[in-house]
Design an enzyme around this catalytic site. Structure first.
Site, PDB file in Angstrom:
ATOM      1  N   ALA A   1      -5.123  -2.753  -2.870  1.00  0.00           N
ATOM      2  CA  ALA A   1      -5.319  -1.847  -4.198  1.00  0.00           C
ATOM      3  C   ALA A   1      -4.411  -2.600  -4.897  1.00  0.00           C
ATOM      4  O   ALA A   1      -3.526  -2.697  -4.580  1.00  0.00           O
ATOM      5  CB  ALA A   1      -5.670  -0.811  -4.193  1.00  0.00           C
TER       6      ALA A   1
ATOM      7  N   CYS B   1       7.833   1.820  -3.131  1.00  0.00           N
ATOM      8  CA  CYS B   1       6.641   3.513  -2.556  1.00  0.00           C
ATOM      9  C   CYS B   1       7.814   3.972  -1.392  1.00  0.00           C
ATOM     10  O   CYS B   1       7.578   5.465  -1.532  1.00  0.00           O
ATOM     11  CB  CYS B   1       5.354   2.502  -1.880  1.00  0.00           C
ATOM     12  SG  CYS B   1       4.254   2.245  -3.047  1.00  0.00           S
TER      13      CYS B   1
ATOM     14  N   ASP C   1      -0.309   5.100   0.978  1.00  0.00           N
ATOM     15  CA  ASP C   1      -1.446   3.667   1.052  1.00  0.00           C
ATOM     16  C   ASP C   1      -1.404   4.173   2.379  1.00  0.00           C
ATOM     17  O   ASP C   1      -1.351   3.678   3.424  1.00  0.00           O
ATOM     18  CB  ASP C   1      -1.527   2.719   0.361  1.00  0.00           C
ATOM     19  CG  ASP C   1      -2.845   1.976   1.005  1.00  0.00           C
ATOM     20  OD1 ASP C   1      -4.322   2.589   1.876  1.00  0.00           O
ATOM     21  OD2 ASP C   1      -2.585   0.292   0.431  1.00  0.00           O
TER      22      ASP C   1
END
Length: 313
Positions: free
Chosen positions: A312, A195, A218
């Site tokens: 998640a 990420c 996120d």
């Protein structure tokens, strides 16, 4: 009436007036993060995602956090400092073994290294906990052929992290002081593609700054962690290269709020930021691999209480 040049000395200004005449204090750095949350809640577009949770998403955001005598560990909720520190040391070691991190009480990679998750990706022959060639492997062995988490990769691939440090020491004006975790060849082997994909370092006036490009952020759970992690990495490299920490610039691609984080983040938005803590490095360290968890001390961290948010997967 006194002649020019013979004016009586002015009385000192009272403290309140002195404050008014002084340079205005810059706004608290955390307000940038809170402003990003507000913007996504107000303007974000509803998007589906890999996890099936659903998000509100905005493309392209940036914040700049000063590292000068303060450390951007968010205060409107408690951030898991031990997790930030141990994960970064684990990256620096080049480890891809989630169980190694878990054994230190940091479980943030457990779900992505679980038997069920690895099997769902087709990695049924891979040992549980083996995340594949993720961050640490790319930082220290970019281009090497990945076999498994137990193999010795000494001397294989490009040690990007050491190259960054060497370049800062020998050619600090270089515009190529970059470390990249995004390796297209290795993406199919990773339990989770990076990420936070690429960072660049910049030296001016004996200060070291870092800019991170994060393809996916996120905002509720990951981004507070990422801010602290790359701020810490900048402190560590500055220490080794004899520089002072400057700024951390955080550039986000897909900046998103998971739908099940909306209510917790609304609670967080009601809180006033408190002063950022300070980070102390307690001994002189010469090599990046020699840092230990006990070398770091966070001082003056007085955050608001923890806010629970589900990860998640």
């Amino acid at each position: 009436m006194p002649v020019a040049g013979s004016e009586l000395p002015r009385r000192p200004l009272p403290p309140a007036a002195q404050e008014r005449d002084a340079e205005p204090r810059p706004p608290h750095g955390e307000l940038q993060y809170l402003g990003q949350i507000q913007h996504i809640l107000r303007c974000g577009v509803r998007k589906d995602d890999r996890t099936g949770t659903g998000t509100l998403s905005v493309f392209g955001m940036q914040a700049r956090y000063s590292l000068r005598d303060e450390f951007p560990l968010l205060t409107t909720k408690r951030v898991f400092w031990k997790g930030v520190l141990e994960e970064l040391l684990w990256f620096i070691k080049g480890s891809t073994n989630a169980k190694e991190l878990s054994s230190k009480g940091v479980k943030i990679w457990d779900a992505n290294g679980s038997r069920d998750f690895l099997d769902s990706l087709g990695f049924s022959t891979r040992e549980e906990g083996d995340l594949g060639p993720v961050y640490g492997f790319q930082w220290r062995h970019f281009g090497a052929e990945y076999r498994d988490m137990e193999s010795d990769y000494s001397g294989q691939g490009v040690d990007q992290l050491q190259r960054v440090i060497d370049t800062i020491k020998t050619n600090p004006d270089d515009r190529r002081i970059i470390m990249c975790a995004w390796n297209p060849r290795d993406l199919p082997l990773m339990a989770l593609p990076p990420c936070h994909a690429l960072c660049q370092f910049y030296v001016v006036n004996s200060e070291l700054s870092c800019q991170l490009y994060q393809r996916s952020g996120d905002m509720g759970l990951g981004v507070p962690f990422n801010i602290a992690s790359y701020a810490l990495l900048t402190y560590m490299i500055a220490h080794i290269t004899g520089l002072k920490p400057g700024d951390f610039i955080h550039t986000l691609g897909d900046a998103h709020i998971y739908l099940n984080h909306i209510e917790p983040l609304k609670i967080q938005l009601q809180r006033e930021p408190r002063p950022f803590p300070k980070l102390r490095i307690l001994r002189k360290v010469e090599k990046i691999d020699d840092f230990k968890a006990e070398d770091f001390q966070i001082e003056g961290y007085n955050p608001h209480p923890t806010i629970k948010m589900e990860m998640a997967v």
